[in-house]
Write a protein that holds these residues in place. Structure first.
Motif, PDB file in Angstrom:
ATOM      1  N   SER A  50      -7.517  44.270  35.615  1.00 48.13           N
ATOM      2  CA  SER A  50      -8.539  43.306  35.237  1.00 48.13           C
ATOM      3  C   SER A  50      -9.918  43.837  35.571  1.00 48.13           C
ATOM      4  O   SER A  50     -10.096  44.559  36.549  1.00 48.13           O
ATOM      5  CB  SER A  50      -8.300  41.984  35.986  1.00 48.13           C
ATOM      6  OG  SER A  50      -9.413  41.136  35.922  1.00 48.13           O
ATOM      7  N   PRO A  95      -3.641  40.123  31.804  1.00 47.89           N
ATOM      8  CA  PRO A  95      -4.837  39.271  31.832  1.00 47.89           C
ATOM      9  C   PRO A  95      -4.921  38.284  30.672  1.00 47.89           C
ATOM     10  O   PRO A  95      -5.562  37.240  30.799  1.00 47.89           O
ATOM     11  CB  PRO A  95      -5.997  40.267  31.768  1.00 47.89           C
ATOM     12  CG  PRO A  95      -5.419  41.562  32.222  1.00 47.89           C
ATOM     13  CD  PRO A  95      -3.983  41.551  31.850  1.00 47.89           C
ATOM     14  N   TYR A  96      -4.304  38.622  29.546  1.00 44.66           N
ATOM     15  CA  TYR A  96      -4.423  37.721  28.392  1.00 44.66           C
ATOM     16  C   TYR A  96      -3.234  37.780  27.444  1.00 44.66           C
ATOM     17  O   TYR A  96      -2.892  36.770  26.832  1.00 44.66           O
ATOM     18  CB  TYR A  96      -5.719  38.002  27.615  1.00 44.66           C
ATOM     19  CG  TYR A  96      -5.922  39.442  27.221  1.00 44.66           C
ATOM     20  CD1 TYR A  96      -5.502  39.924  25.984  1.00 44.66           C
ATOM     21  CD2 TYR A  96      -6.566  40.330  28.083  1.00 44.66           C
ATOM     22  CE1 TYR A  96      -5.699  41.255  25.624  1.00 44.66           C
ATOM     23  CE2 TYR A  96      -6.775  41.654  27.725  1.00 44.66           C
ATOM     24  CZ  TYR A  96      -6.340  42.119  26.497  1.00 44.66           C
ATOM     25  OH  TYR A  96      -6.541  43.424  26.145  1.00 44.66           O
ATOM     26  N   THR A 125      -1.502  43.205  38.309  1.00 48.07           N
ATOM     27  CA  THR A 125      -2.230  43.151  37.052  1.00 48.07           C
ATOM     28  C   THR A 125      -3.335  44.190  37.021  1.00 48.07           C
ATOM     29  O   THR A 125      -3.607  44.858  38.030  1.00 48.07           O
ATOM     30  CB  THR A 125      -2.831  41.737  36.823  1.00 48.07           C
ATOM     31  OG1 THR A 125      -3.198  41.611  35.447  1.00 48.07           O
ATOM     32  CG2 THR A 125      -4.048  41.497  37.710  1.00 48.07           C
ATOM     33  N   HIS A 132      -9.722  37.793  36.133  1.00 51.93           N
ATOM     34  CA  HIS A 132      -8.274  37.600  36.195  1.00 51.93           C
ATOM     35  C   HIS A 132      -7.735  38.111  37.527  1.00 51.93           C
ATOM     36  O   HIS A 132      -6.836  37.505  38.120  1.00 51.93           O
ATOM     37  CB  HIS A 132      -7.586  38.313  35.033  1.00 51.93           C
ATOM     38  CG  HIS A 132      -6.089  38.201  35.057  1.00 51.93           C
ATOM     39  ND1 HIS A 132      -5.417  37.006  34.884  1.00 51.93           N
ATOM     40  CD2 HIS A 132      -5.128  39.148  35.237  1.00 51.93           C
ATOM     41  CE1 HIS A 132      -4.105  37.210  34.945  1.00 51.93           C
ATOM     42  NE2 HIS A 132      -3.912  38.507  35.160  1.00 51.93           N
ATOM     43  N   LYS A 156      -9.752  31.590  34.353  1.00 51.17           N
ATOM     44  CA  LYS A 156      -8.500  32.342  34.370  1.00 51.17           C
ATOM     45  C   LYS A 156      -7.531  31.897  35.458  1.00 51.17           C
ATOM     46  O   LYS A 156      -6.374  32.280  35.461  1.00 51.17           O
ATOM     47  CB  LYS A 156      -8.785  33.840  34.475  1.00 51.17           C
ATOM     48  CG  LYS A 156      -9.477  34.359  33.219  1.00 51.17           C
ATOM     49  CD  LYS A 156      -9.507  35.870  33.150  1.00 51.17           C
ATOM     50  CE  LYS A 156     -10.106  36.319  31.822  1.00 51.17           C
ATOM     51  NZ  LYS A 156      -9.984  37.767  31.609  1.00 51.17           N
TER      52      LYS A 156
END
Length: 315
Positions: A77, A147-148, A75, A81, A53
């Motif tokens: 996570s 994270p994605y 973020t 991440h 990541k």
């Protein structure tokens, strides 16, 4: 949706070169004999923060303009991440705030703090994670690096598949774990242009199989708080990652927690590398579905190695 392109992946690879490692590819005669396939393991657990990541995190952090960078990043996570974003932020010299489940492995929390990340804990559910994060971001003003489900992150993750193809003499399949789908999406992004003949296979825990059920149903099915030993795969697909999964993934296979732990032991013993349970899911699914992989050249992405050595799942 702002869908990242192959050109975005190429630009990301140029941008992040100073901050990532070109991780090695390992093989094992024993595991080849056991599965009936030729397996190639891309060891992303050898990245400095211990996980793939860092690719997406570094792309997001170093793509910020100076004004936004001054406010830092934020973020939520389950661990990898968070540590990778903290690492990238440290390298740029900007703040990083992360929301993590209180049940996240201590090893992952320690890594975040080592890189200067500030942790706010939440309950181990998607709803609690997102609600707590909204409060943290409102207080800090940091740029949200999902994270994605972020085109910058997916483009960064896609650089792994580019390296993988350069390091092997052709592959028939690439298998990676799936939770929210960032690595799988990046793999699809790259291979659909670079090597469209290579099948992308996702591997998922049976006890957190929302991606598998989504894939079969043809729409996103999200679980709020699944429980599995593979703590890095607890989050659901989102619209951007679903785009790649629904259009480019050939199959999703699942494995039980017991099968994941057995595969983790095999990789520790025969590849002699430290990896976390989430990273063992691909081998677990290959062992469970040998006929689908027999005689094939199969690339496996070992996504991370941040495991608490005092709480190994077989102890």
């Amino acid at each position: 949706m702002d869908i990242p392109t192959y050109e975005d992946m190429l630009a990301a690879h140029d941008r992040i070169q100073p901050y990532i490692r070109r991780t090695p590819v390992r093989v094992s005669d024993y595991l080849n004999d056991l599965t009936g396939a030729q397996l190639f393991f891309k060891c992303e657990n050898f990245q400095e923060p211990g996980a793939f990541k860092v690719r997406g995190a570094a792309n997001a952090v170093f793509g910020l303009d100076e004004a936004q960078a001054a406010k830092g990043v934020a973020t939520h996570s389950s661990g990898n991440h968070a540590s990778c974003l903290s690492y990238a932020a440290m390298r740029r010299g900007i703040p990083c705030n992360v929301v993590m489940p209180r049940t996240a492995p201590q090893a992952k929390k320690d890594t975040v703090r080592r890189y200067g990340g500030v942790i706010t804990e939440c309950e181990p559910s998607t709803s609690s994670r997102e609600a707590t994060f909204a409060q943290v971001q409102a207080a800090t003003g940091g740029d949200f690096v999902h994270p994605y489900n972020d085109p910058r992150v997916i483009a960064g993750q896609g650089t792994c598949a580019r390296e993988f193809m350069e390091q092997t003499d052709g592959l028939d399949m690439v298998v990676a774990p799936i939770g929210g789908g960032g690595m799988i999406s990046g793999t699809c992004l790259t291979l659909s242009t670079l090597a469209p003949e290579v099948k992308v296979i996702a591997a998922e825990p049976e006890q957190a199989d929302d991606a598998y059920r989504s894939f079969k149903a043809g729409h996103i099915i999200a679980d709020d708080a699944p429980k599995t030993i593979a703590d890095g795969l607890l989050v659901p697909l989102k619209d951007l990652t679903w785009h790649f999964v629904s259009n480019h993934v050939s199959e999703i296979y699942t494995a039980s927690d017991a099968e994941i732990i057995d595969a983790m032991k095999l990789i520790w013993k025969h590849l002699r590398v430290v990896m976390e349970p989430s990273s063992a899911v691909p081998l677990a699914t290959i062992l469970k579905n040998k006929d689908a992989f027999a005689g094939k050249r199969v690339g496996i992405i070992i996504t991370g190695g941040n495991v608490d050595l005092d709480k190994l799942p077989w102890i």
